[in-house]
Design a protein around this motif. Structure first.
Motif, PDB file in Angstrom:
ATOM      1  N   UNK A 165      15.067 -12.793 -21.624  1.00 23.77           N
ATOM      2  CA  UNK A 165      15.260 -12.081 -21.319  1.00 23.77           C
ATOM      3  C   UNK A 165      16.050 -11.731 -20.118  1.00 23.77           C
ATOM      4  N   UNK A 166      15.991 -12.119 -19.637  1.00 23.37           N
ATOM      5  CA  UNK A 166      16.187 -11.722 -18.082  1.00 23.37           C
ATOM      6  C   UNK A 166      16.306 -10.432 -17.570  1.00 23.37           C
ATOM      7  N   UNK A 167      14.653 -10.075 -17.846  1.00 22.78           N
ATOM      8  CA  UNK A 167      14.488  -8.757 -17.047  1.00 22.78           C
ATOM      9  C   UNK A 167      14.419  -9.033 -15.728  1.00 22.78           C
ATOM     10  N   UNK A 168      15.214  -7.710 -15.408  1.00 20.61           N
ATOM     11  CA  UNK A 168      15.258  -7.834 -13.537  1.00 20.61           C
ATOM     12  C   UNK A 168      15.882  -6.944 -13.263  1.00 20.61           C
ATOM     13  N   UNK A 169      15.983  -7.005 -11.092  1.00 19.21           N
ATOM     14  CA  UNK A 169      17.007  -5.473 -11.343  1.00 19.21           C
ATOM     15  C   UNK A 169      18.802  -5.606 -11.592  1.00 19.21           C
ATOM     16  N   UNK A 170      18.296  -4.359 -12.384  1.00 22.30           N
ATOM     17  CA  UNK A 170      19.811  -3.665 -12.640  1.00 22.30           C
ATOM     18  C   UNK A 170      19.317  -3.405 -14.175  1.00 22.30           C
ATOM     19  N   UNK A 171      18.930  -4.120 -14.704  1.00 25.39           N
ATOM     20  CA  UNK A 171      18.891  -4.195 -15.983  1.00 25.39           C
ATOM     21  C   UNK A 171      17.471  -2.979 -16.532  1.00 25.39           C
ATOM     22  N   UNK A 172      18.283  -2.622 -17.410  1.00 27.76           N
ATOM     23  CA  UNK A 172      17.475  -1.693 -18.367  1.00 27.76           C
ATOM     24  C   UNK A 172      16.590  -1.879 -19.396  1.00 27.76           C
ATOM     25  N   UNK A 173      15.625  -2.104 -19.961  1.00 25.44           N
ATOM     26  CA  UNK A 173      14.410  -2.690 -20.892  1.00 25.44           C
ATOM     27  C   UNK A 173      14.047  -2.026 -21.444  1.00 25.44           C
ATOM     28  N   UNK A 174      13.518  -2.004 -22.587  1.00 18.81           N
ATOM     29  CA  UNK A 174      13.189  -1.305 -23.222  1.00 18.81           C
ATOM     30  C   UNK A 174      12.130  -1.676 -23.700  1.00 18.81           C
ATOM     31  N   UNK A 175      10.219  -1.452 -24.024  1.00 19.63           N
ATOM     32  CA  UNK A 175       9.624  -1.658 -24.079  1.00 19.63           C
ATOM     33  C   UNK A 175       9.059  -0.806 -25.727  1.00 19.63           C
ATOM     34  N   UNK A 176       8.812  -1.812 -27.275  1.00 16.58           N
ATOM     35  CA  UNK A 176       8.517  -1.015 -27.852  1.00 16.58           C
ATOM     36  C   UNK A 176       7.311  -0.674 -28.285  1.00 16.58           C
ATOM     37  N   UNK A 177       6.647  -0.075 -27.628  1.00 16.78           N
ATOM     38  CA  UNK A 177       5.006   0.288 -28.149  1.00 16.78           C
ATOM     39  C   UNK A 177       4.209  -0.640 -26.369  1.00 16.78           C
ATOM     40  N   UNK A 178       5.243   0.789 -25.702  1.00 11.87           N
ATOM     41  CA  UNK A 178       4.479   0.248 -24.222  1.00 11.87           C
ATOM     42  C   UNK A 178       3.020   0.700 -23.798  1.00 11.87           C
ATOM     43  N   UNK A 179       2.338   1.209 -24.967  1.00 12.37           N
ATOM     44  CA  UNK A 179       1.307   1.410 -24.628  1.00 12.37           C
ATOM     45  C   UNK A 179      -0.114   0.992 -24.945  1.00 12.37           C
TER      46      UNK A 179
END
Ligand SMILES: [Zn+2]
Length: 380
Positions: A178-192
């Motif tokens: 996904x290219x997760x990194x600086x400057x990125x907004x990343x959503x985790x569905x089911x984060x807990x």
């Protein structure tokens, strides 16, 4: 050291039994690992209760019985085959359970996760031959493993924490896509949950500046936010009810409000088995134009996915399974450097004799914070 104790499943739906069996001899390119900890995945209880049996009557994807399960072993190398080069007895390791055939086009091309015979040692897979060649899961005292499956562990990463690498690695490999990194907004569905919490911890390590997370349990969500209150935002959603009919989804409205109205750059779906397709779709709609989503969760329902919406919004959706040994080495390096902080995990350690209690007790956990471990050095 000629025999060992192994927890073995003799019949699906029955408890595992402790058996004394011979310690295996490593083949020339294999190592023998004395297991110090084995991570227990919540799905194992379902698998040994015959989760797949009703769906796949021939059971070809399951190991032959009696079977030694245990997906995430860590330990110390006890012996090496005569063609093993760069690891030696005494090395601390995580054993990546991903097995491949080694000679198909994908394996020869360096893409072992795409091998058509991809099989998990100690769990299930696509090749009975590979399961017979590596029949030792982590719920026994000594296992054999190929030399290229070993992630060397730094001294400051405990066997218990590294026994979580299966989840960390699954999230990490998808997040790299996904290219997760600086400057990125990343959503985790089911984060807990177990996968989702590890994705949040990795997003912090990988420098994501805006980390959004959904979940059902508000108290657990607050614990996740407390990992980094400046960078993590959470929203409680009710999967069962789904989005309100008509009008905009409050989840999408919230995600856009956190991203100057654009929507998030990437989404990782970590929903558990049984979650409805609508819960995954709601997360997809939080993506900005050109956004990317990866699925490592267990939604099994058919998605109501509009291909025209996908095209016009330039959305990418990718499945991802497991991780390479190289990606495991990257996890170990991040944990060693402290950029990946594994100290929030709460290890709940069981002896090998308590394996059935461990499996039965997994629903009682603080989401992904609880790390279930069986320690095969303890038989009591
Ligand atoms: Zn192959």
């Amino acid at each position: 050291m000629t025999t060992m104790i192994a927890a073995r499943l003799h019949n699906y739906g029955e408890p595992m039994r402790l058996d004394r069996i011979p310690v295996p001899e490593p083949r020339p390119t294999d190592v023998l690992v004395e297991v110090k900890a084995c991570g227990i995945v919540p799905n194992l209880a379902r698998v040994v209760a015959n989760f797949f049996g009703s769906k796949t009557p021939d059971l070809k994807i399951m190991p032959p019985l009696p079977a030694i399960f245990g997906l995430d072993p860590t330990g110390v190398i006890a012996k090496v085959g005569d063609q093993v080069r760069a690891v030696r007895p005494g090395d601390r390791v995580y054993v990546n359970p991903a097995r491949k055939c080694g000679s198909c086009r994908m394996c020869r091309g360096g893409q072992p996760l795409d091998c058509p015979h991809f099989t998990f040692q100690g769990y299930f897979g696509r090749s009975q031959e590979i399961m017979k060649a590596y029949p030792y899961g982590g719920l026994c005292q000594y296992i054999t493993a190929p030399q290229d499956a070993l992630v060397k562990l730094p001294d400051n990463v405990s066997f218990q924490a590294a026994a979580r690498f299966g989840y960390f690695g699954t999230a990490y490999a998808a997040m790299k896509k996904l290219g997760v990194g600086p400057g990125q907004a990343f959503l985790v569905n089911g984060i807990s949950g177990t996968l989702g919490l590890n994705a949040a911890m990795l997003a912090l390590a990988m420098g994501a500046t805006r980390i959004l997370g959904t979940g059902r349990n508000a108290a657990l969500l607050n614990r996740v936010k407390a990992l980094s209150p400046q960078r993590i935002e959470v929203l409680a959603v009710d999967d069962a009810k789904g989005p309100p009919a008509g009008g905009s989804d409050p989840l999408v409205t919230w995600a856009k409000s956190m991203t100057d109205g654009y929507g998030v750059d990437s989404v990782l779906d970590c929903l558990p088995p049984g979650a409805p397709a609508t819960a995954l779709m709601r997360a997809l709609y939080t993506l900005r134009r050109g956004g990317r989503a990866a699925n490592v969760g267990a939604v099994m329902e058919m998605l109501p996915l509009n291909a025209f919406w996908l095209m016009t919004n330039r959305i990418a959706l990718q499945g991802s399974v497991w991780f390479t040994t190289g990606e495991g080495e990257e996890l170990a390096a991040m944990a060693a450097a402290g950029t990946l902080d594994v100290s929030v995990l709460e290890h709940r350690v069981f002896s090998l004799s308590q394996v059935n209690e461990a499996l039965a007790g997994m629903d009682d956990r603080a989401g992904g914070f609880t790390n279930f471990i069986v320690d095969p050095t303890r038989v009591d």
